[in-house]
Design a protein around this motif. Structure first.
Motif, mmCIF file in Angstrom:
data_model
loop_
_atom_site.group_PDB
_atom_site.id
_atom_site.type_symbol
_atom_site.label_atom_id
_atom_site.label_comp_id
_atom_site.label_asym_id
_atom_site.label_seq_id
_atom_site.Cartn_x
_atom_site.Cartn_y
_atom_site.Cartn_z
ATOM 1 N N VAL A 38 12.059 53.743 26.443
ATOM 2 C CA VAL A 38 13.284 53.738 25.630
ATOM 3 C C VAL A 38 14.054 55.038 25.799
ATOM 4 C CG1 VAL A 38 14.158 53.703 23.262
ATOM 5 C CG2 VAL A 38 12.383 52.086 23.952
ATOM 6 N N LYS A 59 15.766 54.961 29.182
ATOM 7 C CA LYS A 59 16.949 54.094 29.183
ATOM 8 C C LYS A 59 18.107 54.749 28.438
ATOM 9 C CE LYS A 59 16.024 50.363 31.500
ATOM 10 N NZ LYS A 59 16.838 50.010 32.682
ATOM 11 N N ARG A 60 17.797 55.399 27.316
ATOM 12 C CA ARG A 60 18.842 56.047 26.527
ATOM 13 C C ARG A 60 19.481 57.206 27.293
ATOM 14 N NH1 ARG A 60 17.053 57.147 20.524
ATOM 15 N NH2 ARG A 60 16.854 54.879 20.699
ATOM 16 N N LYS A 61 18.642 57.912 28.051
ATOM 17 C CA LYS A 61 19.179 59.033 28.820
ATOM 18 C C LYS A 61 20.031 58.551 29.991
ATOM 19 C CE LYS A 61 17.684 63.256 31.206
ATOM 20 N NZ LYS A 61 18.407 64.176 30.316
ATOM 21 N N THR A 90 21.767 55.699 30.094
ATOM 22 C CA THR A 90 22.967 54.958 29.684
ATOM 23 C C THR A 90 24.156 55.901 29.595
ATOM 24 O OG1 THR A 90 21.606 53.438 28.408
ATOM 25 C CG2 THR A 90 23.972 53.485 27.916
ATOM 26 N N LYS A 142 27.461 57.628 28.400
ATOM 27 C CA LYS A 142 28.164 57.671 27.126
ATOM 28 C C LYS A 142 29.656 57.444 27.351
ATOM 29 C CE LYS A 142 24.867 60.893 25.067
ATOM 30 N NZ LYS A 142 24.669 62.203 24.428
#
Length: 356
Positions: free
Chosen positions: A315, A318-320, A322, A324
């Protein structure tokens, strides 16, 4: 020799290193491991040492062949099965009991053979597959062999204790040149050997530690064995499951390993290796501390924790990754000044357009 013969691991888009690195590091600690084992093992206990050393030479030749000229996955698997055959049949090492896991005790003979072969193949390839960043396979291999060597020394299984400590010491010397920035890799020569030796030690550990009349009997032995090998074993089984669920070969290369997740989070090779070793040591401590809860419950707890930590890593990765959305404030927008005077074009005598 690797530099003289141009035996390098070439960088590509999937690999983390950016320059050519020699791949014959396994040759160094294989020599040290075999010599130390043969010299230090008790001379009166030749069985099953001669068969184990023969199996180690088989896997060494398979790995060396793969490092120098390349070897298909099928041929590598055949070599691993031959080495496992020498240890299981000739060395008489076999997983014969599940010690209450899922209510199973003594295993039928043929199922016991299949499980032992499966254990050898998975552990051998587990160390081969985690050898993706500097120092990881060597550090985990050193931790596992040192822990098992210490147990065998305590219960007076001197031959296996010598094997464990010889491998740990050989890997410690190798890591001097393999920790970032790596000057040499162990290659398949080294990773297959580390996997086979640790598979041999873990099968012997299950046999000895599960004996209730032994010097240091343990409860929940299969779960403790799983915890000792948690990083390579869980990562390999998870990656195999991901690949097969997508209709691909389990041996297809990708970037779904735990160390790839840590690199994606910005950790260096040294930091990722340290995190993996600390977690592996933590799981070993947890398993020894909670062995009284039973094999099935302890196995479930270890598997759940490993799955949970991996999910957190995934997770965060994936967050890193994605992107912004860009937010532009109104006052930051620059408005181009209006053009008050039109352009005047003049034609010269040679028919060229001039901008004035």
């Amino acid at each position: 020799m690797a530099e003289l013969k141009h035996l390098y691991d070439e960088p590509d888009e999937r690999k983390s290193h950016k320059s050519r690195i020699p791949t014959l590091g396994g040759l160094g600690f294989f020599a040290g491991f075999v010599l130390a084992t043969l010299v230090c093992a008790p001379s009166q206990q030749t069985f099953p040492l001669q068969y184990l050393v023969a199996a180690f030479f088989v896997i060494f030749i398979v790995g060396m062949k793969d490092d120098i000229t390349g070897l298909s996955p099928v041929k590598k698997l055949v070599g691993q099965l031959v080495a496992a055959f020498a240890i299981i049949y000739l060395g008489n090492l076999q997983i014969r009991n599940m010690y209450g896991m899922f209510g199973i005790e003594t295993l039928p003979y043929h199922f016991s053979l299949l499980l032992t072969y499966f254990t050898f193949i998975v552990v051998i390839n587990a160390f081969n597959l985690i050898d993706g960043i500097d120092g990881l396979a060597g550090s985990i291999g050193m931790l596992v062999s040192a822990v098992l060597g210490a147990y065998f020394l305590y219960v007076n299984e001197v031959t296996f204790a010598v094997m464990g400590f010889s491998l740990a010491a050989g890997l410690a010397a190798f890591l001097i040149f393999n920790i970032t920035p790596a000057k040499i890799f162990m290659g398949d020569t080294g990773s297959l050997l580390v996997g086979l030796v640790n598979a041999t030690l873990i099968v012997k550990f299950i046999e000895i530690a599960g004996n209730p009349v032994g010097k240091m009997p343990l409860e929940a032995v299969p779960a403790i064995a799983f915890a000792i090998l948690i990083i390579p074993l869980f990562d390999t089984l998870r990656v195999f499951a991901i690949r097969m669920s997508r209709g691909r070969s389990p041996f297809t290369a990708d970037r779904h390993h735990i160390h790839h997740y840590m690199l994606a989070l910005g950790l260096s090779h040294r930091q990722a290796t340290l995190v993996a070793v600390v977690f592996n040591a933590g799981f070993i401590t947890l398993a020894f501390s909670l062995q009284s809860i039973g094999t099935t419950y302890l196995m479930g707890l270890i598997g759940s924790l490993a799955l949970g930590f991996t999910a957190i890593l995934f997770v965060l990765k994936k967050r890193k990754e994605t992107p912004k959305p860009a937010v532009v404030l109104a006052e930051e927008v620059e408005v181009a000044p209006a053009i008050t005077k039109p352009k005047i074009l003049r034609i010269n005598t040679e028919g060229m357009l001039q901008d004035k």
